[in-house]
Design an enzyme around this catalytic site. Sequence first.
Site, PDB file in Angstrom:
ATOM      1  N   GLU A   1       0.858  -1.239   0.059  1.00  0.00           N
ATOM      2  CA  GLU A   1      -0.130   0.091  -0.007  1.00  0.00           C
ATOM      3  C   GLU A   1       0.894   1.106  -0.052  1.00  0.00           C
ATOM      4  O   GLU A   1       2.269   1.103   0.228  1.00  0.00           O
ATOM      5  CB  GLU A   1      -0.943  -0.195   1.278  1.00  0.00           C
ATOM      6  CG  GLU A   1      -1.833  -1.350   1.216  1.00  0.00           C
ATOM      7  CD  GLU A   1      -2.654  -1.371   2.514  1.00  0.00           C
ATOM      8  OE1 GLU A   1      -2.447  -0.511   3.317  1.00  0.00           O
ATOM      9  OE2 GLU A   1      -3.523  -2.235   2.835  1.00  0.00           O
TER      10      GLU A   1
ATOM     11  N   ASP B   1      10.611 -17.617   1.829  1.00  0.00           N
ATOM     12  CA  ASP B   1      11.751 -18.578   1.589  1.00  0.00           C
ATOM     13  C   ASP B   1      11.758 -19.320   0.236  1.00  0.00           C
ATOM     14  O   ASP B   1      12.932 -19.803  -0.171  1.00  0.00           O
ATOM     15  CB  ASP B   1      11.605 -19.602   2.672  1.00  0.00           C
ATOM     16  CG  ASP B   1      11.661 -18.971   4.070  1.00  0.00           C
ATOM     17  OD1 ASP B   1      11.928 -17.809   4.332  1.00  0.00           O
ATOM     18  OD2 ASP B   1      11.399 -19.766   4.980  1.00  0.00           O
TER      19      ASP B   1
ATOM     20  N   ARG C   1      12.016 -15.642  -2.624  1.00  0.00           N
ATOM     21  CA  ARG C   1      13.372 -14.936  -2.520  1.00  0.00           C
ATOM     22  C   ARG C   1      14.530 -15.638  -3.407  1.00  0.00           C
ATOM     23  O   ARG C   1      14.939 -14.848  -4.317  1.00  0.00           O
ATOM     24  CB  ARG C   1      13.703 -14.629  -1.257  1.00  0.00           C
ATOM     25  CG  ARG C   1      13.233 -13.626  -0.705  1.00  0.00           C
ATOM     26  CD  ARG C   1      13.402 -13.143   0.813  1.00  0.00           C
ATOM     27  NE  ARG C   1      12.617 -12.310   1.259  1.00  0.00           N
ATOM     28  CZ  ARG C   1      12.204 -11.599   2.497  1.00  0.00           C
ATOM     29  NH1 ARG C   1      12.537 -12.710   3.200  1.00  0.00           N
ATOM     30  NH2 ARG C   1      11.268 -10.441   2.335  1.00  0.00           N
TER      31      ARG C   1
ATOM     32  N   ILE D   1      31.358  -1.398 -20.068  1.00  0.00           N
ATOM     33  CA  ILE D   1      32.346  -1.984 -20.761  1.00  0.00           C
ATOM     34  C   ILE D   1      32.058  -1.940 -22.390  1.00  0.00           C
ATOM     35  O   ILE D   1      32.678  -1.707 -23.004  1.00  0.00           O
ATOM     36  CB  ILE D   1      32.756  -3.476 -20.270  1.00  0.00           C
ATOM     37  CG1 ILE D   1      33.383  -3.645 -18.975  1.00  0.00           C
ATOM     38  CG2 ILE D   1      33.353  -4.277 -21.581  1.00  0.00           C
ATOM     39  CD1 ILE D   1      33.510  -5.061 -18.631  1.00  0.00           C
ATOM     40  N   LEU D   2      30.798  -2.009 -22.608  1.00  0.00           N
ATOM     41  CA  LEU D   2      30.084  -2.172 -24.103  1.00  0.00           C
ATOM     42  C   LEU D   2      30.256  -0.792 -24.608  1.00  0.00           C
ATOM     43  O   LEU D   2      29.987  -0.507 -25.774  1.00  0.00           O
ATOM     44  CB  LEU D   2      28.675  -2.592 -24.209  1.00  0.00           C
ATOM     45  CG  LEU D   2      28.787  -4.050 -23.752  1.00  0.00           C
ATOM     46  CD1 LEU D   2      27.436  -4.582 -23.298  1.00  0.00           C
ATOM     47  CD2 LEU D   2      29.126  -4.798 -25.047  1.00  0.00           C
TER      48      LEU D   2
ATOM     49  N   GLU E   1      10.372  -8.343  -3.520  1.00  0.00           N
ATOM     50  CA  GLU E   1      10.289  -9.616  -2.647  1.00  0.00           C
ATOM     51  C   GLU E   1      11.425  -9.050  -1.362  1.00  0.00           C
ATOM     52  O   GLU E   1      12.029 -10.303  -1.016  1.00  0.00           O
ATOM     53  CB  GLU E   1      10.747 -10.745  -3.073  1.00  0.00           C
ATOM     54  CG  GLU E   1       9.758 -11.050  -4.220  1.00  0.00           C
ATOM     55  CD  GLU E   1       8.369 -11.836  -3.317  1.00  0.00           C
ATOM     56  OE1 GLU E   1       7.419 -11.245  -3.618  1.00  0.00           O
ATOM     57  OE2 GLU E   1       8.575 -12.777  -2.803  1.00  0.00           O
TER      58      GLU E   1
END
Lengths: 364, 400
Positions: free
Chosen positions: B133, B251, B254, B351-352, B377
């Site tokens: 919310e 559990d 995640r 890097i690119l 999460e």
Amino acid sequence: MISFAPSKEQKMVKDSFAQVVRDLVTPAAHDMDEAGEIPADIIQKTWELGASISYVPEAFGGDGMEYSPVLNAIALEELAFGDMAFAVAATAPSLFITPLLDFGTEKQKKKYLPTVCKDQYCVSTLAVTEPFLGFDVTSMKTTAEKKNGSYVLNGTKCFVPMAGRAQDILVAAMDEGRPQLFVVSAKNPGISISEREKNLGLYALETHKVTLENCEVPAGDRLGEAEGVNFSRIMQKTRVGLSAMATGIARASYELARKYAREREQFGEFIGQRQAVAFMVAEMAYETDSMRLLTWKAASMLENGKDAAREAALARMYAGEMSMKICDYGVQVMGGHGYIRDYPMERNYRNARGVAIWDAMATV
Amino acid sequence: MINLDTPDVILKVKTAMNGLAASLLRPVARKYDEAEHEYPTELDVFRGLNVMGGPKKKKDKAEGGEKDKKDKKDRMGTNLGTVVTVEEMCWGDAGLMLSIPNAGLGNAAISAVATEEQKERFGNKWAAMAITEAASGSDSGSISTTAELDGDEWVLNGEKIFVTCADRCDAVVVWATLDKEAGKRGIKSFVVEKGTPGFTLAHLEHKLGIRASDTGTFVLNNCRIPKGNILGSAEIKKTTEGFKGVMKTFDNTRPMVAAMSLGIARAALDFTREKLDEAGVALDYETNPNNQSSMQKDYLWMEANLEAMRLLTWRAAWMADNETSNSLEASMCKAKAGRYGTLITLKCAEILGPLGISREYLAEKWMRDSKIMDIFEGTGQIQHLIIARSVLKMSSKELK
């Protein structure tokens, strides 16, 4: 199938090494570091657990157990958890033994293995690292030249553990463009072993420079003779071993910081109750686990007979960088108490630094 | 016995799922990044195809025996199978994976606790999950959407934000409180079907990344649903066990998010490697990293971190499959993968160079997509809190 849980045997090995570490190594680690030497009886106790010789066939003086890279990683982590210098010193002979087992001819095994597989701790070692900027095995400067049926070795090695006590030294040298290993007796007139080196960390570990000057070695002492050695394979094992030890130092630092964060009170509460400290401890926890998992992955592949060049390299790189980070966090969490030599964190910090540099020279 | 060598059965699943992701998700990844909120019709092929792992079957203890043992040895557990699949799917596209029909978080909640009658009614519906919310994010125990029993119906009032698949789903599992005074104990979940009067989709978000996945706000204004739409018991228990039970689903979820982060990061690394190869920059595992260029060293460092992310994730999933408590390990993999997924995709874009910024390629998108993995999460900070409390043995009061 994949499994993250240790077997009964793996648990047993872990427990037996952990016990020696808890009872003997950890209590003595500070004094060993200050004095720069390791009491013979503690090394002997570890020797008796079979850290280096248990997997040598009985015919050559060992216990005839199956060689297991995973078990080895478990044992090395425990030893380095106690003290890194101790871990290297106690298992230095395996640097000599493992390449011999993997690549030695029957004749070579018969000749050399019994000289180190004895009831009393005794040393033969491995010399790979060289004292110049950017050293790595692919750019080694020590050379071996074939002359009149024997090899002539020239070059300088450094950080050779326990060289001062060694009977024989496996020397890495470039032979026709490929790295090979040669068994050189410490008594060979062409080899000279320096005074002990003075290092940033690992005070308790004896390391030496080894210089080879027109050092003549019989052709029969090139490891594997005509076949030679697969240096990549040797590197994979040493890298996994080094990663396991780095995991041990990291775990030691993590455990110290964890304990301290729960004991040290400031502003009326434990420092671990502050997120700034707590989050560092959390990171130390999962990074130590990551180091161990990467090590175990490479070790598992070796155990299954697979090539683990990539995994071993990644595990070693990760272990080198992360052990420094974790020990740095450890000093930071402990503040002044992490900086003074009365507490073990300072020693871990110095000892971990070498891991990131040391590549080739690790217990196999 | 410790064995972290990837077995053939996992490699097979990886290859199959990668093929699916490469042929169905990757080709339209850019299309739905640009066409935010548009329903990806290409995903209809997934309807009825249970790629994301179905509800966990309870083991029949009475059977067992040698054969069962052997089967178990060679079989990959549901959770491990799921994280392996999720990585491949997100290598294809994370936003699209989140939009695979009938694989919403609400579906997971329904299959976990629904009665037979509820499974009958809602089993074939695509169910989203509405928890967050405006004033309750990580602190989900503080939600203020209310549910009141009125005769044979629940009356729901409140506003829910950040609901994934808001527009596409058929129903939403809504968290609401029966009694605000009761705190976490009073929170229950309800299935609200689309088209119920008083239930309106008020708004769809425009986001930084995972644009192919629609995220929306629902308003519940005297929304009346049948009494039988509550999931679990309506009784307000004396303890917070019920709420803790709901939190336990994290559990399992995640490690899934960690696997999503892993998939995106790997996509970025694979692409970077391809471009490095084209440029003649070879990667070398034998040479000391300090003797390689900064770019090569960075790459190896990212690869090592990717491996760490994966192993932490697989460990958490493996523990869930072996019915070992994995709350700590689930948070560890989420903390590591969430943070490093972001760092890796950012570094790859760097890097690119121009290829990392141009919308002609997907690298800039992966950089945007990965950021949410360190947020939903449970944010990275929440994961660190959970880990720290666990290892320092401190309660939520001692370590806030």
